[in-house]
Design a protein around this motif. Sequence first.
Motif, PDB file in Angstrom:
ATOM      1  N   PHE B 146       0.829  -1.234  -0.041  1.00 14.26           N
ATOM      2  CA  PHE B 146       0.131   0.042  -0.018  1.00 14.26           C
ATOM      3  C   PHE B 146       0.872   1.418  -0.049  1.00 14.26           C
ATOM      4  CE2 PHE B 146      -2.973   3.090   1.712  1.00 14.26           C
ATOM      5  CZ  PHE B 146      -4.184   2.997   0.929  1.00 14.26           C
ATOM      6  N   PRO B 147       1.842   1.411   1.049  1.00 12.90           N
ATOM      7  CA  PRO B 147       2.785   2.534   0.976  1.00 12.90           C
ATOM      8  C   PRO B 147       3.753   2.602  -0.170  1.00 12.90           C
ATOM      9  CG  PRO B 147       3.358   1.371   2.687  1.00 12.90           C
ATOM     10  CD  PRO B 147       2.187   0.444   1.992  1.00 12.90           C
ATOM     11  N   SER B 148       4.154   3.615  -0.598  1.00  7.02           N
ATOM     12  CA  SER B 148       5.117   3.508  -1.732  1.00  7.02           C
ATOM     13  C   SER B 148       6.754   3.612  -1.074  1.00  7.02           C
ATOM     14  CB  SER B 148       5.157   5.140  -2.554  1.00  7.02           C
ATOM     15  OG  SER B 148       3.780   4.946  -2.902  1.00  7.02           O
ATOM     16  N   MET B 149       7.490   3.179  -1.867  1.00  6.99           N
ATOM     17  CA  MET B 149       8.782   3.123  -1.241  1.00  6.99           C
ATOM     18  C   MET B 149       9.344   4.479  -2.185  1.00  6.99           C
ATOM     19  SD  MET B 149      11.434   1.872   0.405  1.00  6.99           S
ATOM     20  CE  MET B 149      11.282   0.230   0.660  1.00  6.99           C
ATOM     21  N   VAL B 150       9.463   5.852  -1.603  1.00  3.29           N
ATOM     22  CA  VAL B 150       9.707   6.874  -2.160  1.00  3.29           C
ATOM     23  C   VAL B 150      10.454   7.789  -1.333  1.00  3.29           C
ATOM     24  CG1 VAL B 150       7.748   7.872  -1.425  1.00  3.29           C
ATOM     25  CG2 VAL B 150       8.777   9.002  -3.886  1.00  3.29           C
ATOM     26  N   GLU B 151      11.308   8.652  -1.858  1.00  4.26           N
ATOM     27  CA  GLU B 151      12.325   9.455  -1.526  1.00  4.26           C
ATOM     28  C   GLU B 151      11.435  10.700  -0.591  1.00  4.26           C
ATOM     29  OE1 GLU B 151      15.324  10.336  -0.389  1.00  4.26           O
ATOM     30  OE2 GLU B 151      14.750  12.351  -0.055  1.00  4.26           O
ATOM     31  N   GLY B 152      11.843  11.101   0.527  1.00  4.77           N
ATOM     32  CA  GLY B 152      10.968  11.982   1.327  1.00  4.77           C
ATOM     33  C   GLY B 152      11.005  12.960   0.791  1.00  4.77           C
ATOM     34  N   THR B 153      11.965  13.923   0.133  1.00  6.87           N
ATOM     35  CA  THR B 153      11.785  15.296  -0.618  1.00  6.87           C
ATOM     36  C   THR B 153      10.507  15.174  -1.673  1.00  6.87           C
ATOM     37  OG1 THR B 153      14.142  15.020  -0.594  1.00  6.87           O
ATOM     38  CG2 THR B 153      13.398  16.828  -1.785  1.00  6.87           C
ATOM     39  N   LEU B 154      10.281  13.831  -2.173  1.00 10.58           N
ATOM     40  CA  LEU B 154       9.419  14.063  -3.236  1.00 10.58           C
ATOM     41  C   LEU B 154       8.212  13.903  -2.523  1.00 10.58           C
ATOM     42  CD1 LEU B 154      10.798  11.513  -5.836  1.00 10.58           C
ATOM     43  CD2 LEU B 154      10.758  14.075  -5.840  1.00 10.58           C
ATOM     44  N   VAL B 155       8.154  13.221  -1.297  1.00 10.73           N
ATOM     45  CA  VAL B 155       6.897  13.340  -0.512  1.00 10.73           C
ATOM     46  C   VAL B 155       6.488  14.754  -0.150  1.00 10.73           C
ATOM     47  CG1 VAL B 155       5.935  12.370   1.489  1.00 10.73           C
ATOM     48  CG2 VAL B 155       7.026  10.904   0.316  1.00 10.73           C
ATOM     49  N   GLY B 156       7.360  15.410   0.386  1.00  6.63           N
ATOM     50  CA  GLY B 156       7.011  16.772   1.031  1.00  6.63           C
ATOM     51  C   GLY B 156       6.891  17.605  -0.385  1.00  6.63           C
ATOM     52  N   MET B 157       7.225  17.569  -1.756  1.00  2.72           N
ATOM     53  CA  MET B 157       6.940  18.248  -2.638  1.00  2.72           C
ATOM     54  C   MET B 157       5.535  17.913  -2.933  1.00  2.72           C
ATOM     55  SD  MET B 157      10.401  17.920  -4.668  1.00  2.72           S
ATOM     56  CE  MET B 157       9.510  18.317  -6.382  1.00  2.72           C
ATOM     57  N   ALA B 158       5.100  16.664  -3.039  1.00  6.16           N
ATOM     58  CA  ALA B 158       3.621  16.292  -3.538  1.00  6.16           C
ATOM     59  C   ALA B 158       2.603  16.893  -2.366  1.00  6.16           C
ATOM     60  CB  ALA B 158       3.667  14.727  -3.463  1.00  6.16           C
ATOM     61  N   ALA B 159       2.985  16.660  -1.189  1.00  8.21           N
ATOM     62  CA  ALA B 159       2.103  17.232  -0.092  1.00  8.21           C
ATOM     63  C   ALA B 159       1.780  18.788  -0.332  1.00  8.21           C
ATOM     64  CB  ALA B 159       2.687  16.990   1.426  1.00  8.21           C
ATOM     65  N   ALA B 160       3.053  19.400  -0.531  1.00  9.86           N
ATOM     66  CA  ALA B 160       3.064  20.959  -0.814  1.00  9.86           C
ATOM     67  C   ALA B 160       1.943  21.512  -2.255  1.00  9.86           C
ATOM     68  CB  ALA B 160       4.391  21.444  -1.179  1.00  9.86           C
ATOM     69  N   ALA B 161       2.166  20.560  -2.992  1.00 10.78           N
ATOM     70  CA  ALA B 161       1.488  20.692  -4.122  1.00 10.78           C
ATOM     71  C   ALA B 161      -0.169  20.670  -4.012  1.00 10.78           C
ATOM     72  CB  ALA B 161       1.761  19.561  -5.373  1.00 10.78           C
ATOM     73  N   ILE B 162      -0.515  19.525  -3.193  1.00 11.02           N
ATOM     74  CA  ILE B 162      -1.901  19.483  -2.826  1.00 11.02           C
ATOM     75  C   ILE B 162      -2.310  20.439  -1.649  1.00 11.02           C
ATOM     76  CG2 ILE B 162      -3.348  17.660  -1.162  1.00 11.02           C
ATOM     77  CD1 ILE B 162      -2.686  16.502  -3.754  1.00 11.02           C
ATOM     78  N   VAL B 163      -1.413  20.632  -0.805  1.00 10.59           N
ATOM     79  CA  VAL B 163      -1.788  21.805   0.020  1.00 10.59           C
ATOM     80  C   VAL B 163      -2.066  23.298  -0.592  1.00 10.59           C
ATOM     81  CG1 VAL B 163      -1.215  23.173   2.120  1.00 10.59           C
ATOM     82  CG2 VAL B 163      -0.633  20.714   1.999  1.00 10.59           C
ATOM     83  N   ALA B 164      -1.167  23.398  -1.664  1.00 10.09           N
ATOM     84  CA  ALA B 164      -1.322  24.743  -2.475  1.00 10.09           C
ATOM     85  C   ALA B 164      -2.572  24.909  -3.301  1.00 10.09           C
ATOM     86  CB  ALA B 164      -0.061  24.945  -2.884  1.00 10.09           C
ATOM     87  N   GLY B 165      -3.152  23.521  -3.458  1.00  9.82           N
ATOM     88  CA  GLY B 165      -4.052  23.482  -4.280  1.00  9.82           C
ATOM     89  C   GLY B 165      -3.593  23.500  -6.122  1.00  9.82           C
ATOM     90  N   ALA B 166      -2.067  23.241  -6.153  1.00 10.02           N
ATOM     91  CA  ALA B 166      -1.752  23.239  -7.598  1.00 10.02           C
ATOM     92  C   ALA B 166      -2.083  21.884  -8.212  1.00 10.02           C
ATOM     93  CB  ALA B 166      -0.181  23.339  -7.565  1.00 10.02           C
ATOM     94  N   VAL B 167      -2.399  20.836  -7.384  1.00  9.95           N
ATOM     95  CA  VAL B 167      -3.351  19.676  -7.963  1.00  9.95           C
ATOM     96  C   VAL B 167      -4.231  19.551  -7.021  1.00  9.95           C
ATOM     97  CG1 VAL B 167      -3.010  17.419  -8.239  1.00  9.95           C
ATOM     98  CG2 VAL B 167      -0.935  18.975  -8.743  1.00  9.95           C
TER      99      VAL B 167
END
Lengths: 327, 344
Positions: B146-167
């Motif tokens: 279920f969870p992704s093996m992904v670099e933390g930096t990218l996780v933070g970037m994706a979270a920011a994109a969601i929070v900002a409403g960019a996506v």
Amino acid sequence: MSLTKAQMVTLFTNLVRAEHFGKMMYRRMMQGKLIGFYHPADGAIAPGVAACSFLNQDDPLWPHHRGHGITHMLSKGIDIKYYLAEHTGKSTGCCNGHSGFHYGFPEHHVHLHSGFIGANFMPTVGYAWAAKQRGKGQVVMNCSGDGSYGEGRAHEGMLMAAVWKLPEVFMCENNGYSIFSTFEEMHPTEDIATMAQGLDIPAVVVDGQDVFAVAEVAIAAIDRARKGQGPSFIEAKCLRFKEHDIGNRDLRGYKPREDEEYQEMQKRDPVVLATERVLADKVLSQDEIDGIHEAAANEVADAEQFADDSEIARPTIEEMEAMVFAP
Amino acid sequence: MQACRSIALKTVGIIVNPASGRDIRRLIANGMTVSNQEKRNIVVRILKAMDALGVERVEIMPETTHIGERLIRDYQQELANLQIGMLDMDYIIGTQQDSLRAAGIMAERDFAAIIVMGGDGTSRIVSKACADVPLIPVSTGTNNVFPSMVEGTLVGMAAAAIVAGAVTLEEGCQRAPRLELLDQDNNVVDVALVDLVVVDASGTAARAVWEAERIREVYLAVARPTSIGLSSIGGQLHPLESGCGRGLQLVLGEGDTVVTAPIAPGMLSQFSVQSWGEFGPGQELTIGFTPCVVALDGEREVVLGPEDVYRVRICQRGPLVVDIESTLQLAAHRHFLVSHAGTG
């Protein structure tokens, strides 16, 4: 192997026995019926029960000093009345009443029980090396607290055990306190298990309040050692319900521990958790549980009777000198 | 170039399971160890990415090893925009109940997203209480479907994109399916996001399942040949496409079909399959082997007695999950991280 129903009953029974003996020891210390000190293990009895309930008779055991190893010994099948007599200064004690509470039970492969923090590592590595040389499948169970892993001997011992692939299980009973110092003050990392990982010793962190969880891990670690696969490290995160030793205040640093901390801890009493588990898992009925408590209470009463009825040890100087290595 | 935007919007929650990646499978298999220092490092990288992209508030679930407190002590001063706080919880007890309660609090307070660090089991617990707050599951466990093996930096970037409403959530998230375990009275006793497995065992104990010979029935919401863990049995026999909405049932026992599957790291086991087949959202399948222990997403959780009649169904009531890959693709397409001289 995952636990069988019979193994769960054994673990539950030993846990209840350990709790009854622990409460008795606290009471007797307060009553002035024990000599020396007592360091209560209340709240942290599950790791010892789990580590020792399925050892072989000839497996060397170094019990944790907290609770004076009663939990560990009774789980290994040792009759605690001889320890109680020893701690009461009676001639029927396991060391004829000469040792106070730093005892040995060589016939049960408990060779020394010391209050020196970290004293366990070098002797246990020696016993493990001997066990490997003998090749009879013996496993050394080394139980100690988080404070002992601040000692240089811990690092040296684990290094040797790793390099020589010794049949030793390091059971770290991490209750979060080194006497009065918190774990965060004493260790830079969240877990002591990382020390073992650095030495390529397989390491597991487990809920030390859950006797069944610790037992499955302990059985796997014992099995590895018996098969010649080398040492394992288990960090059982547990709780200390009482003061470091009776007579001292229970401090966090230099301040008393908060009431809130005690209240929260009680929710994770290992006996309460295990009782919930055996009922939920349909392993024991409430009547059977009541019977186990009753039997444990009787066992404790018998041990007290034995200790109280025994003669006070009055060794001669010659007898005392005969029992030490370098008089 | 240092980003200068500020996203004074909702708070992002972080739940780190301090127990993940360190269980018995370090001894009986060769499971990768994820130390809590490494989890802390991953969170640092998440925080730094969110800080650089203007997220202003993160709250971390308190837990017994104090990962969050150590982060505040050591890293708060390095962050320009982002304020790290500890989630206000009355108490913690050092079990999965902490994650459950933390997720409930984060949902009540309408957090923008919850970053969940652990294995399948951790995501399962959080999903039970997070309502419609989107999850970003990050693997720090042993078997990670279920969870992704992904670099933390990218996780933070994706979270920011969601929070900002960019996506938007509609664009960046998918609703996960879940398996539901029903009792005789039709109550949902518990859920699984990946696998529900019937095990011939006495109790829950150390929770992990690794003895192939004890597995009797397998119900899957996900079956990928690229996964390890119990779902890999179905993944090797009959892969299910992600998001297809159907489940897969396997009854193990004497049969002509033998599947070799990696149920733990480095541990390939053989399973004789008596019968198997897909099942749809309208179907409820009765567990045939009792007494047993039901393992949910790899952890023994529910003990059934010989008389218990429990059923399993699949539905689309799982959590909203952020697809990191597609979120970052869309964010890049919209120049979320691109600015031009003179435009601020």
